[in-house]
Design a protein around this motif. Structure first.
Motif, mmCIF file in Angstrom:
data_model
loop_
_atom_site.group_PDB
_atom_site.id
_atom_site.type_symbol
_atom_site.label_atom_id
_atom_site.label_comp_id
_atom_site.label_asym_id
_atom_site.label_seq_id
_atom_site.Cartn_x
_atom_site.Cartn_y
_atom_site.Cartn_z
ATOM 1 N N TRP A 50 0.816 -1.222 0.000
ATOM 2 C CA TRP A 50 0.000 0.000 0.000
ATOM 3 C C TRP A 50 0.845 1.265 0.000
ATOM 4 O O TRP A 50 0.629 2.150 -0.828
ATOM 5 C CB TRP A 50 -1.027 0.003 1.130
ATOM 6 C CG TRP A 50 -0.531 -0.279 2.523
ATOM 7 C CD1 TRP A 50 -0.309 0.619 3.503
ATOM 8 C CD2 TRP A 50 -0.225 -1.564 3.086
ATOM 9 N NE1 TRP A 50 0.118 -0.004 4.646
ATOM 10 C CE2 TRP A 50 0.185 -1.350 4.427
ATOM 11 C CE3 TRP A 50 -0.243 -2.877 2.603
ATOM 12 C CZ2 TRP A 50 0.559 -2.391 5.275
ATOM 13 C CZ3 TRP A 50 0.134 -3.905 3.451
ATOM 14 C CH2 TRP A 50 0.527 -3.664 4.757
ATOM 15 N N HIS A 101 -3.280 -5.229 0.978
ATOM 16 C CA HIS A 101 -4.740 -5.190 1.136
ATOM 17 C C HIS A 101 -5.340 -5.434 -0.250
ATOM 18 O O HIS A 101 -4.742 -5.067 -1.272
ATOM 19 C CB HIS A 101 -5.263 -3.813 1.539
ATOM 20 C CG HIS A 101 -4.703 -3.201 2.785
ATOM 21 N ND1 HIS A 101 -3.497 -2.561 2.827
ATOM 22 C CD2 HIS A 101 -5.242 -3.075 4.028
ATOM 23 C CE1 HIS A 101 -3.303 -2.075 4.054
ATOM 24 N NE2 HIS A 101 -4.336 -2.370 4.796
ATOM 25 N N THR A 141 -4.640 -8.831 3.837
ATOM 26 C CA THR A 141 -5.629 -8.163 4.673
ATOM 27 C C THR A 141 -6.655 -7.465 3.783
ATOM 28 O O THR A 141 -6.457 -7.349 2.568
ATOM 29 C CB THR A 141 -4.954 -7.167 5.640
ATOM 30 O OG1 THR A 141 -5.915 -6.669 6.564
ATOM 31 C CG2 THR A 141 -4.301 -5.999 4.932
ATOM 32 N N PHE A 145 -11.548 0.500 5.267
ATOM 33 C CA PHE A 145 -11.530 1.845 5.855
ATOM 34 C C PHE A 145 -11.483 2.965 4.819
ATOM 35 O O PHE A 145 -11.804 4.093 5.119
ATOM 36 C CB PHE A 145 -10.350 2.001 6.834
ATOM 37 C CG PHE A 145 -9.048 1.392 6.346
ATOM 38 C CD1 PHE A 145 -8.750 0.071 6.624
ATOM 39 C CD2 PHE A 145 -8.154 2.142 5.616
ATOM 40 C CE1 PHE A 145 -7.555 -0.498 6.169
ATOM 41 C CE2 PHE A 145 -6.962 1.577 5.156
ATOM 42 C CZ PHE A 145 -6.671 0.257 5.433
ATOM 43 N N TRP A 188 -6.774 -5.062 10.769
ATOM 44 C CA TRP A 188 -6.602 -3.786 11.468
ATOM 45 C C TRP A 188 -7.946 -3.073 11.394
ATOM 46 O O TRP A 188 -8.488 -2.873 10.301
ATOM 47 C CB TRP A 188 -5.501 -2.941 10.809
ATOM 48 C CG TRP A 188 -5.526 -1.529 11.341
ATOM 49 C CD1 TRP A 188 -5.351 -1.160 12.644
ATOM 50 C CD2 TRP A 188 -5.789 -0.326 10.599
ATOM 51 N NE1 TRP A 188 -5.474 0.211 12.758
ATOM 52 C CE2 TRP A 188 -5.737 0.745 11.520
ATOM 53 C CE3 TRP A 188 -6.045 -0.051 9.258
ATOM 54 C CZ2 TRP A 188 -5.957 2.070 11.146
ATOM 55 C CZ3 TRP A 188 -6.249 1.261 8.885
ATOM 56 C CH2 TRP A 188 -6.206 2.310 9.826
ATOM 57 N N GLU A 232 -4.404 -5.837 14.811
ATOM 58 C CA GLU A 232 -3.369 -4.798 14.918
ATOM 59 C C GLU A 232 -3.895 -3.618 15.734
ATOM 60 O O GLU A 232 -4.766 -2.879 15.281
ATOM 61 C CB GLU A 232 -2.964 -4.346 13.506
ATOM 62 C CG GLU A 232 -1.854 -3.315 13.512
ATOM 63 C CD GLU A 232 -1.372 -2.953 12.114
ATOM 64 O OE1 GLU A 232 -1.324 -3.843 11.239
ATOM 65 O OE2 GLU A 232 -1.051 -1.774 11.900
ATOM 66 N N HIS A 271 1.831 3.038 16.163
ATOM 67 C CA HIS A 271 0.578 2.897 16.913
ATOM 68 C C HIS A 271 0.857 2.837 18.415
ATOM 69 O O HIS A 271 0.081 3.352 19.220
ATOM 70 C CB HIS A 271 -0.170 1.637 16.484
ATOM 71 C CG HIS A 271 -0.560 1.636 15.034
ATOM 72 N ND1 HIS A 271 -1.213 0.584 14.440
ATOM 73 C CD2 HIS A 271 -0.384 2.543 14.047
ATOM 74 C CE1 HIS A 271 -1.430 0.851 13.160
ATOM 75 N NE2 HIS A 271 -0.927 2.033 12.904
ATOM 76 N N ASP A 296 4.870 -4.283 12.670
ATOM 77 C CA ASP A 296 4.966 -3.278 11.617
ATOM 78 C C ASP A 296 6.010 -2.289 12.085
ATOM 79 O O ASP A 296 5.829 -1.596 13.093
ATOM 80 C CB ASP A 296 3.620 -2.567 11.404
ATOM 81 C CG ASP A 296 2.690 -3.369 10.508
ATOM 82 O OD1 ASP A 296 3.067 -4.491 10.108
ATOM 83 O OD2 ASP A 296 1.584 -2.880 10.212
ATOM 84 N N ASP A 307 0.328 9.733 12.913
ATOM 85 C CA ASP A 307 0.800 8.432 12.451
ATOM 86 C C ASP A 307 1.498 8.642 11.104
ATOM 87 O O ASP A 307 0.927 8.404 10.054
ATOM 88 C CB ASP A 307 -0.408 7.502 12.308
ATOM 89 C CG ASP A 307 0.003 6.091 11.953
ATOM 90 O OD1 ASP A 307 1.163 5.733 12.193
ATOM 91 O OD2 ASP A 307 -0.849 5.347 11.434
ATOM 92 N N ASP A 339 5.627 -1.016 7.355
ATOM 93 C CA ASP A 339 4.373 -0.297 7.107
ATOM 94 C C ASP A 339 4.732 1.191 7.072
ATOM 95 O O ASP A 339 4.291 1.974 7.910
ATOM 96 C CB ASP A 339 3.370 -0.621 8.223
ATOM 97 C CG ASP A 339 1.970 -0.166 7.872
ATOM 98 O OD1 ASP A 339 1.823 0.515 6.849
ATOM 99 O OD2 ASP A 339 1.029 -0.480 8.627
HETATM 100 C C1 XUL Z 1 -2.749 1.797 9.479
HETATM 101 C C2 XUL Z 1 -2.030 0.500 9.420
HETATM 102 C C3 XUL Z 1 -2.487 -0.445 8.381
HETATM 103 C C4 XUL Z 1 -2.424 -1.881 8.788
HETATM 104 C C5 XUL Z 1 -3.022 -2.821 7.768
HETATM 105 O O1 XUL Z 1 -2.293 2.665 10.456
HETATM 106 O O2 XUL Z 1 -1.103 0.273 10.151
HETATM 107 O O3 XUL Z 1 -1.707 -0.219 7.263
HETATM 108 O O4 XUL Z 1 -1.117 -2.292 9.021
HETATM 109 O O5 XUL Z 1 -4.320 -2.513 7.457
#
Ligand code: XUL
Ligand code: CO
Length: 435
Positions: A50, A101, A141, A145, A188, A232, A271, A296, A307, A339
């Protein structure tokens, strides 16, 4: 594409700490044996599809800054082109894994049957590519969202039709992850939370989420998917409050719905910071509860508090995270997923490679420092000494007694403890020998 995207970039090699090249590993030698195992097998690096290929460089104040040959990402022709470039990059970096994803790899078609068909189609293309190169899938995944249908949540949505769409979507993503030999499946909960309690039935939403996750676990067993299911944690962003707030909250949730044996945790550095913890706190807690799944590895900007998903670039932070992972026995099915995304001014193809090379290098450096800390044994020895008193029979018996017996004992033996130093500075100084 007239030119290959990564024009003039050769496969990245290990050249050692003295290398002057920006596109070489100084610390990451995948074949180096550390603690009895190849570094590649310890670290289990994964590229996040992504951030590297789907994100276009937008921020809350402006749109895309990247101009990629696979833009616009609204058609399957460009999805194939994107896949070609992604797998080219995996070859150049030589990292063993990637993660994706559904929405990263094909455009959302606006309805489930077409989403399913295009996901199956592009993942067949991945399947063929994966036969011809070493890249494997760390986890798959579902993106529940980004599209507007998810704005009030997926499994926690007040509308049962959204719950149904989410269930069908996750089923399709687990199927594809299974087809590609994925070693984990991640959930997540990007919008599994709320904006205001004024319109939210907390109890109902948490029950919906628990039921949904139980269905995921049932389906995993039904099809014989051998991978781990991971959740997550993240406290907020995009929701004001997210239900999977942090590791402790996730563990409580999983235990409430009897899911703790089947579901483990994917912990993200950024996170953890958003939740007011350190990364190593979250890892150590998960390890202590037997709940560590995967990580991640990215960092946030400590000033903005957002973030920001930056590539890791801080050896001491990374070393402490790996120290607790090593102490917990290392990764089983999990790994180190980047990530992380480029800064929006880093528009060159080479920036994408350099970011990953630097990240892999810093992780290798941190991991080796952590391994040296484990081998040195000083920290562990200091820890054992600190709790030495608890090794006696009397101390252990006390844990099985009661307040009255303990009080009698305090009076009889005139117990009056002498405070002892926690030696924090000495321990911090010791760590600096390794990082
Ligand atoms: C968003 C995040 C996502 C998850 C996968 O903050 O961390 O990329 O890792 O959906
Ligand atoms: Co993440």
């Amino acid at each position: 594409m007239n030119q290959p995207f990564f024009e003039n970039i050769e496969p990245i090699k290990y050249e050692g700490p003295e290398s002057e090249s920006n596109l070489a590993f100084r610390y990451y030698n995948p074949d180096e044996i550390v603690l009895g195992k190849r570094l590649e097998e310890h670290l289990r690096f994964a590229v996040a599809y992504w951030h590297s290929f789907a994100w276009e460089g937008g921020d809350p104040f402006g749109g895309f800054t990247f101009e990629r040959p696979w833009h616009p990402q609204d058609n399957m022709k460009n999805a194939y082109l994107k896949a070609d470039v992604a797998f080219d990059m995996f070859n150049l970096l030589g990292q063993p894994y990637f993660c994706f994803h559904d929405a990263d790899v094909r455009p959302d078609q606006g309805n489930f049957p077409d989403n399913l068909a295009t996901l199956n189609e592009i993942s067949d293309y991945f399947f063929d590519k994966m036969k011809n190169q070493k890249t494997k899938l760390l986890w798959g995944t579902a993106n529940m969202f980004s599209h507007r249908r998810w704005m009030a949540g997926a499994s926690t949505n007040p509308d049962p039709e959204v719950f149904a769409f989410a269930a069908a979507t996750v089923k399709s993503c687990i199927d594809v992850t299974h087809k590609l030999g994925g070693e984990n499946y991640v959930l997540w909960g990007g919008r599994e939370g709320y904006e205001t309690l004024l319109n939210t039935d907390l109890e109902r939403e948490l029950d919906q989420m628990g039921r949904f996750l139980s269905m995921v676990v049932d389906y995993k067993h039904k099809i014989g998917f051998p991978g781990m299911i991971l959740v997550e944690p993240k406290p907020q962003e995009p929701s004001k409050h997210q239900y999977d707030f942090d590791v402790a909250t996730c563990i409580g949730f999983l235990r409430k719905y009897n899911l703790e044996d089947d579901v483990k945790i994917n912990i993200e550095q950024g996170h953890a910071i958003l939740a007011g913890h350190s990364f190593e706190h979250e890892i150590a807690l998960a390890v202590s509860e037997g709940m560590l799944g995967s990580i991640d590895m990215n960092r946030n900007d400590y000033q903005s508090g957002w973030d920001t998903d930056q590539f890791p670039n801080n050896t001491p932070e990374v070393a402490l995270a790996y120290y607790h992972i090593i102490k917990g026995g290392g990764f089983q099915a999990g790994g180190t997923n980047f990530d992380a995304k480029l800064r929006r001014q880093s528009i060159d193809a080479e920036d994408l490679i350099a970011a990953h090379v630097g990240a892999m290098d810093i992780c290798a450096r941190g991991f080796k420092a952590a391994a040296a800390m484990v081998e040195d044994g000083h920290l562990e020895k200091a820890l054992q000494e600190r709790y030495e008193g608890w090794k006696s029979k009397e101390a252990q018996n006390m844990l099985n007694s009661d307040l009255t017996t303990i009080t009698d004992n305090v009076l009889k033996n005139s117990i009056n403890p002498e405070p002892k130093s926690g030696k924090q500075e000495k321990l911090e100084n010791h760590i600096n020998r390794f990082v």
